[in-house]
Scaffold this motif. Structure first.
Motif, PDB file in Angstrom:
ATOM      1  N   ALA A 175       0.721  -1.204   0.114  1.00  8.37           N
ATOM      2  CA  ALA A 175      -0.099  -0.139   0.042  1.00  8.37           C
ATOM      3  C   ALA A 175       0.612   1.275   0.067  1.00  8.37           C
ATOM      4  O   ALA A 175       0.553   2.261  -0.649  1.00  8.37           O
ATOM      5  CB  ALA A 175      -1.130  -0.062   1.201  1.00  8.37           C
ATOM      6  N   THR A 176       2.028   1.069   0.627  1.00 11.46           N
ATOM      7  CA  THR A 176       2.936   2.470   0.975  1.00 11.46           C
ATOM      8  C   THR A 176       3.899   2.549  -0.252  1.00 11.46           C
ATOM      9  O   THR A 176       4.613   3.555  -0.448  1.00 11.46           O
ATOM     10  CB  THR A 176       3.598   2.427   2.154  1.00 11.46           C
ATOM     11  N   GLY A 177       4.408   1.204  -0.691  1.00 13.45           N
ATOM     12  CA  GLY A 177       5.244   1.328  -1.940  1.00 13.45           C
ATOM     13  C   GLY A 177       6.561   1.084  -1.148  1.00 13.45           C
ATOM     14  O   GLY A 177       7.669   1.327  -1.772  1.00 13.45           O
ATOM     15  N   ASN A 178       6.604   0.939   0.139  1.00 10.47           N
ATOM     16  CA  ASN A 178       7.836   0.760   0.865  1.00 10.47           C
ATOM     17  C   ASN A 178       8.199  -0.605   1.204  1.00 10.47           C
ATOM     18  O   ASN A 178       7.697  -1.092   2.228  1.00 10.47           O
ATOM     19  CB  ASN A 178       7.692   1.776   2.261  1.00 10.47           C
ATOM     20  N   PRO A 179       9.168  -1.376   0.568  1.00  6.34           N
ATOM     21  CA  PRO A 179       9.480  -2.640   0.762  1.00  6.34           C
ATOM     22  C   PRO A 179      10.096  -2.903   2.388  1.00  6.34           C
ATOM     23  O   PRO A 179      10.308  -4.022   2.573  1.00  6.34           O
ATOM     24  CB  PRO A 179      10.356  -3.160  -0.204  1.00  6.34           C
ATOM     25  N   GLU A 180      10.768  -1.739   2.928  1.00  6.82           N
ATOM     26  CA  GLU A 180      11.416  -2.158   3.967  1.00  6.82           C
ATOM     27  C   GLU A 180      10.377  -1.804   5.321  1.00  6.82           C
ATOM     28  O   GLU A 180      10.961  -2.131   6.559  1.00  6.82           O
ATOM     29  CB  GLU A 180      12.386  -0.997   4.116  1.00  6.82           C
ATOM     30  N   LEU A 181       9.174  -1.527   4.930  1.00  8.59           N
ATOM     31  CA  LEU A 181       8.315  -1.105   6.068  1.00  8.59           C
ATOM     32  C   LEU A 181       8.113  -2.386   6.923  1.00  8.59           C
ATOM     33  O   LEU A 181       8.029  -3.474   6.650  1.00  8.59           O
ATOM     34  CB  LEU A 181       6.783  -0.848   5.623  1.00  8.59           C
ATOM     35  N   THR A 182       8.107  -1.969   8.583  1.00 10.16           N
ATOM     36  CA  THR A 182       7.784  -2.902   9.520  1.00 10.16           C
ATOM     37  C   THR A 182       6.548  -2.857  10.037  1.00 10.16           C
ATOM     38  O   THR A 182       5.716  -1.974   9.795  1.00 10.16           O
ATOM     39  CB  THR A 182       8.694  -2.764  10.685  1.00 10.16           C
ATOM     40  N   MET A 183       6.032  -3.942  10.820  1.00  6.43           N
ATOM     41  CA  MET A 183       4.822  -3.860  11.518  1.00  6.43           C
ATOM     42  C   MET A 183       4.821  -2.730  12.415  1.00  6.43           C
ATOM     43  O   MET A 183       3.568  -2.045  12.383  1.00  6.43           O
ATOM     44  CB  MET A 183       4.614  -5.295  12.451  1.00  6.43           C
ATOM     45  N   ALA A 184       5.652  -2.336  13.103  1.00  3.44           N
ATOM     46  CA  ALA A 184       5.679  -1.099  14.045  1.00  3.44           C
ATOM     47  C   ALA A 184       5.417   0.155  12.972  1.00  3.44           C
ATOM     48  O   ALA A 184       4.710   0.986  13.434  1.00  3.44           O
ATOM     49  CB  ALA A 184       7.080  -1.012  14.800  1.00  3.44           C
ATOM     50  N   ASP A 185       6.262   0.279  11.925  1.00  2.00           N
ATOM     51  CA  ASP A 185       6.036   1.387  11.187  1.00  2.00           C
ATOM     52  C   ASP A 185       4.392   1.430  10.629  1.00  2.00           C
ATOM     53  O   ASP A 185       3.920   2.430  10.662  1.00  2.00           O
ATOM     54  CB  ASP A 185       6.810   1.292   9.651  1.00  2.00           C
ATOM     55  N   ALA A 186       3.733   0.219  10.257  1.00  4.76           N
ATOM     56  CA  ALA A 186       2.584   0.335   9.859  1.00  4.76           C
ATOM     57  C   ALA A 186       1.591   0.469  10.917  1.00  4.76           C
ATOM     58  O   ALA A 186       0.691   1.529  10.615  1.00  4.76           O
ATOM     59  CB  ALA A 186       2.188  -1.146   9.227  1.00  4.76           C
ATOM     60  N   VAL A 187       1.867   0.289  12.100  1.00  4.00           N
ATOM     61  CA  VAL A 187       0.920   0.581  13.340  1.00  4.00           C
ATOM     62  C   VAL A 187       1.247   2.178  13.528  1.00  4.00           C
ATOM     63  O   VAL A 187       0.190   2.884  13.782  1.00  4.00           O
ATOM     64  CB  VAL A 187       1.380  -0.062  14.666  1.00  4.00           C
ATOM     65  N   ARG A 188       2.352   2.707  13.396  1.00  7.92           N
ATOM     66  CA  ARG A 188       2.914   4.273  13.407  1.00  7.92           C
ATOM     67  C   ARG A 188       1.848   4.992  12.463  1.00  7.92           C
ATOM     68  O   ARG A 188       1.099   5.836  12.792  1.00  7.92           O
ATOM     69  CB  ARG A 188       4.161   4.312  13.467  1.00  7.92           C
ATOM     70  N   LEU A 189       1.955   4.685  11.298  1.00  9.50           N
ATOM     71  CA  LEU A 189       1.405   5.143  10.103  1.00  9.50           C
ATOM     72  C   LEU A 189      -0.237   5.302  10.117  1.00  9.50           C
ATOM     73  O   LEU A 189      -0.989   6.087  10.087  1.00  9.50           O
ATOM     74  CB  LEU A 189       1.592   4.555   8.845  1.00  9.50           C
TER      75      LEU A 189
END
Lengths: 389, 389
Positions: free
Chosen positions: A279-293
């Motif tokens: 969804a974000t186009g960011n292949p490095e995204l973590t679960m913690a990042d997803a929750v923050r976003l």
């Protein structure tokens, strides 16, 4: 004399006290359907052998003047060790008869081969014993560990003690109970981790006293334990509670099992991370990042959680419609981010629960990983106080 | 003395003989876990009151020389009437203690209002009694009807005897048990029709002796009964087995419940007819026409049956994955056309059953409508020989 030698009436009284005590003898009789004489007869050997005790504070005097003494289980009468095996660590507890942890310890796993894991379990068991003996348990020394319960996700045959298949350890047909028993010198039982957690909830948690309940765990996988008529459902062929592979999640994502549409393919931690990356186009995204976003209001990432919540709501409604449990407990490490899909779960559940199935109580219950280890202790204890027929 | 007054051991022996007899006393002891003395004590009053009998042909002599007498239930000891209420007719049977029909009768319903249906039930009961007394039952006269069991689809509370909701009769909160009891002068119980059929299968059919099984009925609706640990699951809130509303059928068709994707929306008789009409462009097409076209090789109509089979396969796999029953029995009037979706059901089931859940035995079992009425007799009989706690 041990608890296993007791006649059925004594076992029934003991189990009732364990889940619902302390009780007066009269109340124990009412709840078990036994006569006053039968309760007195059943409790005598339990008292003399130290499994139960009369509480020093008697219940309020009855009008007739005789105090109604309360009887209760003595949790310190027996000790158990529970170990949960995850992909990268062991979590262990030394617990009393009510599966209450007295000591908890963790150990990293640096290999997943059977011998290494068994050795690591034996070492963890030693550390737990040592801590307990050193008085870290807050209790008194004395009782040795009665038995060990090891829990693990996958297809686990508790009757034969064999792990039929563990996907994340890549084990097939491992006689784990026998191996741990040999390495520790202590009787060992094994169980699927979700079923073990269901046993804990049934006897000592949010399922105590209920005729039926389901436990849905959300996290790396989506699991489900069922307790119906006081019995945790284990499945005639060893499989039950596979709610994660209900085909309700929509068609486009492929699950680890090879099918499409599984709940796990959209609602597991990995699936959520994967979808958030897309969804974000960011292949490095973590679960913690997803929750923050999502918390910061990112609509595309919020939609990922919402979709997971929808699939979970469909799965929970399916369990309610099929089984009709009194309560569905929602737990697992995924509930740490529960606020992100709670609304969608409840909305979907309300829309899909059929008729009176909507009255099923949905209970959110965060259970830390130590609780999973507690499940092992509960399963070991259950073999003592409620032997399998 | 009646059966309901018997101590638990006698009830247990009787239930075991009912489902698994005839047995020797020794074998009855082995299967119930009772001692030889306890079995002898339990069977004495059952024998003297005519509930069981010693078979005149003894079992083969044992090496020690004493013949091991077989004991068995006397089916003629009690009679029951079962009535199934459908949208346009009543189907009734007068049956023995093993729910074996001795007489069967049908009656058209010309109105669905409560008073008319109750009156029609009372008249049907009279006809069944009269036929039995006239000797049409093939048995002897004498025993009066012990009780009546009425079954009906929808949300039926067997404990209170109230039909909470029957969609096809448009009934809400009808105290049907009380009304039929008043009209017939005979004790009456009611039950959901699929659960009643499950009770019959559990005691006297393809579920006898199994620890767990599911019954899926395919027809005007898609129903499901579950027997787990020897108990038919009734749901804490009166709802269970609602497999017809599992959201696995794809999105585009709206179900009678208002949701999309329900199994019933693609696999019920009505749904199949409706889809076949759309596929052929013939708004007058009947189910019989659809079956004929499919059998003659019409690909568009065959695809409708195949899609229904796929949805049923997903539903059956969901039940296997969640509950893990030993066997899933597939029945209902829809099995008359089972050849048209059998292959798709088995293919989908095999693809979606998780791991060892695929070992679940799928059993096709055509049960004529009289069997549904038999369900009422079985539920009535069960209240006698296995009173609800």
């Amino acid at each position: 004399m041990t608890l296993a030698d007791q006649p059925p009436a004594a076992a029934l009284v003991f189990q009732t006290l364990l889940a619902q005590g302390p009780l007066t003898r009269a109340e124990a009789g009412r709840r078990t359907g036994l006569s006053a004489g039968a309760v007195t007869k059943a409790t005598a050997p339990l008292l003399s052998d130290g499994w139960i005790t009369e509480l020093s504070t008697p219940a309020p005097k009855r009008p007739t003047g005789r105090p109604a003494t309360l009887i209760a289980v003595r949790p310190e009468r027996a000790r158990f060790i529970g170990v949960k095996v995850t992909a990268d660590e062991l979590i262990g507890v030394l617990a009393d008869l009510t599966a209450k942890p007295l000591v908890a310890r963790r150990a990293a796993l640096d290999s997943r081969d059977v011998d290494s894991v068994v050795l690591a379990i034996a070492r963890l068991v030693e550390r737990l014993r040592a801590a307990a003996d050193a008085g870290h348990s807050g209790g008194t020394r004395g009782e040795d560990v009665h038995s060990i319960g090891v829990t693990i996700s996958g297809d686990v045959d508790g009757q034969t003690g064999v792990v039929q298949y563990s996907p994340f350890l890549d084990w097939r047909r491992v006689s784990l109970a026998r191996l741990v028993e040999a390495a520790t010198g202590t009787p060992t039982v094994i169980e699927n981790d979700v079923r073990a957690l269901t046993v804990t909830e049934q006897w000592f948690g949010a399922g105590a006293g209920l005729d039926s309940f389901a436990l849905i765990t959300v996290g790396a996988g989506i699991g489900c334990g069922l307790s119906i008529g006081g019995r945790v459902v284990s499945g005639a062929h060893g499989v039950s509670g596979e709610v994660g592979h209900l085909p309700v999640g929509g068609g486009e994502r492929t699950c680890t099992c090879g099918n499409t549409g599984c709940v796990e393919a959209v609602a597991s931690t990995h699936a959520i991370t994967d979808q958030a990356r897309q969804a974000t186009g960011n292949p490095e995204l973590t679960m913690a990042d997803a929750v923050r976003l999502a918390h910061s209001g990112d609509e595309t990432v919020r939609a990922v959680f919402s979709r997971a919540g929808h699939a979970l709501g469909l799965a929970i409604a399916s369990v309610a419609n099929l089984i009709g449990p009194e309560r569905i407990i929602i737990s697992g490490e995924g509930v740490a981010t529960y606020d992100l899909f709670a609304e969608q779960i409840r909305e979907t559940f309300a829309a899909r629960a059929f008729g009176a199935a909507a009255e099923c109580d949905l209970l959110l219950r965060p259970l830390p990983f130590e609780e999973w280890a507690r499940g092992g202790a509960a399963v070991a204890a259950q073999r003592l106080f409620a032997p399998v027929r």
